[in-house]
Design a protein around this motif. Structure first.
Motif, PDB file in Angstrom:
ATOM      1  N   ARG A 193     -10.351   6.747   1.432  1.00 38.60           N
ATOM      2  CA  ARG A 193      -9.432   5.719   0.934  1.00 38.60           C
ATOM      3  C   ARG A 193      -9.883   4.341   1.406  1.00 38.60           C
ATOM      4  NH1 ARG A 193      -2.832   5.830   1.866  1.00 38.60           N
ATOM      5  NH2 ARG A 193      -2.409   3.735   1.071  1.00 38.60           N
ATOM      6  N   SER A 229       2.178   4.937   0.933  1.00 41.46           N
ATOM      7  CA  SER A 229       2.133   5.693   2.179  1.00 41.46           C
ATOM      8  C   SER A 229       1.135   6.841   2.071  1.00 41.46           C
ATOM      9  CB  SER A 229       3.521   6.235   2.525  1.00 41.46           C
ATOM     10  OG  SER A 229       3.993   7.086   1.469  1.00 41.46           O
ATOM     11  N   LYS A 254      -7.949   0.884   1.140  1.00 44.96           N
ATOM     12  CA  LYS A 254      -6.716   0.172   0.774  1.00 44.96           C
ATOM     13  C   LYS A 254      -5.987   0.958  -0.310  1.00 44.96           C
ATOM     14  CE  LYS A 254      -8.496  -4.350   2.124  1.00 44.96           C
ATOM     15  NZ  LYS A 254      -8.803  -5.740   1.713  1.00 44.96           N
ATOM     16  N   ASN A 255      -5.960   0.439  -1.529  1.00 45.68           N
ATOM     17  CA  ASN A 255      -5.196   1.085  -2.596  1.00 45.68           C
ATOM     18  C   ASN A 255      -6.067   1.862  -3.574  1.00 45.68           C
ATOM     19  OD1 ASN A 255      -3.035  -0.132  -1.397  1.00 45.68           O
ATOM     20  ND2 ASN A 255      -2.415  -1.333  -3.158  1.00 45.68           N
ATOM     21  N   THR A 256      -7.251   2.254  -3.127  1.00 44.83           N
ATOM     22  CA  THR A 256      -8.145   3.064  -3.950  1.00 44.83           C
ATOM     23  C   THR A 256      -8.544   4.317  -3.174  1.00 44.83           C
ATOM     24  OG1 THR A 256      -9.026   1.109  -5.072  1.00 44.83           O
ATOM     25  CG2 THR A 256     -10.327   3.121  -5.211  1.00 44.83           C
ATOM     26  N   SER A 269       0.840  -1.193   0.000  1.00 46.42           N
ATOM     27  CA  SER A 269       0.000   0.000   0.000  1.00 46.42           C
ATOM     28  C   SER A 269       0.875   1.242   0.000  1.00 46.42           C
ATOM     29  CB  SER A 269      -0.893   0.024   1.234  1.00 46.42           C
ATOM     30  OG  SER A 269      -1.863  -0.995   1.167  1.00 46.42           O
ATOM     31  N   SER A 320      -1.649   6.592   5.056  1.00 45.19           N
ATOM     32  CA  SER A 320      -2.071   5.235   5.391  1.00 45.19           C
ATOM     33  C   SER A 320      -2.820   5.171   6.715  1.00 45.19           C
ATOM     34  CB  SER A 320      -0.857   4.300   5.440  1.00 45.19           C
ATOM     35  OG  SER A 320       0.106   4.797   6.350  1.00 45.19           O
ATOM     36  N   TRP A 364       5.071   5.534  -2.968  1.00 43.76           N
ATOM     37  CA  TRP A 364       5.690   4.383  -2.340  1.00 43.76           C
ATOM     38  C   TRP A 364       7.119   4.789  -1.992  1.00 43.76           C
ATOM     39  CZ3 TRP A 364       1.985   3.713  -6.118  1.00 43.76           C
ATOM     40  CH2 TRP A 364       0.967   2.806  -5.843  1.00 43.76           C
TER      41      TRP A 364
END
Length: 112
Positions: free
Chosen positions: A71, A32, A73-75, A30, A53, A97
């Motif tokens: 947010r 930051s 997770k990664n969306t 994931s 995060s 990242w």
């Protein structure tokens, strides 16, 4: 390879709403930080909003109270309300990242 895939955007009348989405793929890690920047014609790219995060958000003064960044997770999702013509720009998804990554950009036009 890491990719940021954006969706949403388009043409909306003043006072209207839009929702942008950005999904990160190509990694199990994931980022930051994720968020959105925008660039209007003839202007520099500027921060719209970011979220880390831990869920801490940071907004540009010009969008506070109108835009909401969330947010999962990664969306990331950018809910934009009370849009005005000054919000017209290309909106770029951003993620960090070990370095910054950018989406291809999506056009948001606020006009009657």
């Amino acid at each position: 390879q890491v990719q940021l895939v954006e969706s949403g955007g388009g043409l909306v009348q003043p006072g209207g709403s839009l929702r942008l989405s950005c999904a990160a793929s190509g990694t199990i890690f994931s980022p930051s930080t994720m968020g959105w920047y925008r660039q209007a014609p003839g202007k520099q790219r500027e921060l719209v909003a970011t979220i880390n995060s831990g869920g801490t958000t940071n907004y540009a003064d010009s969008v506070k109270g109108r835009f909401t960044l969330s947010r999962d997770k990664n969306t990331v999702y950018l809910q934009m309300n009370s849009l005005n013509p000054d919000d017209t720009a290309v909106y770029y998804c951003y993620a960090r990242w070990n370095g910054p990554y950018w989406g291809q950009g999506t056009q948001v036009t606020v006009s009657s």
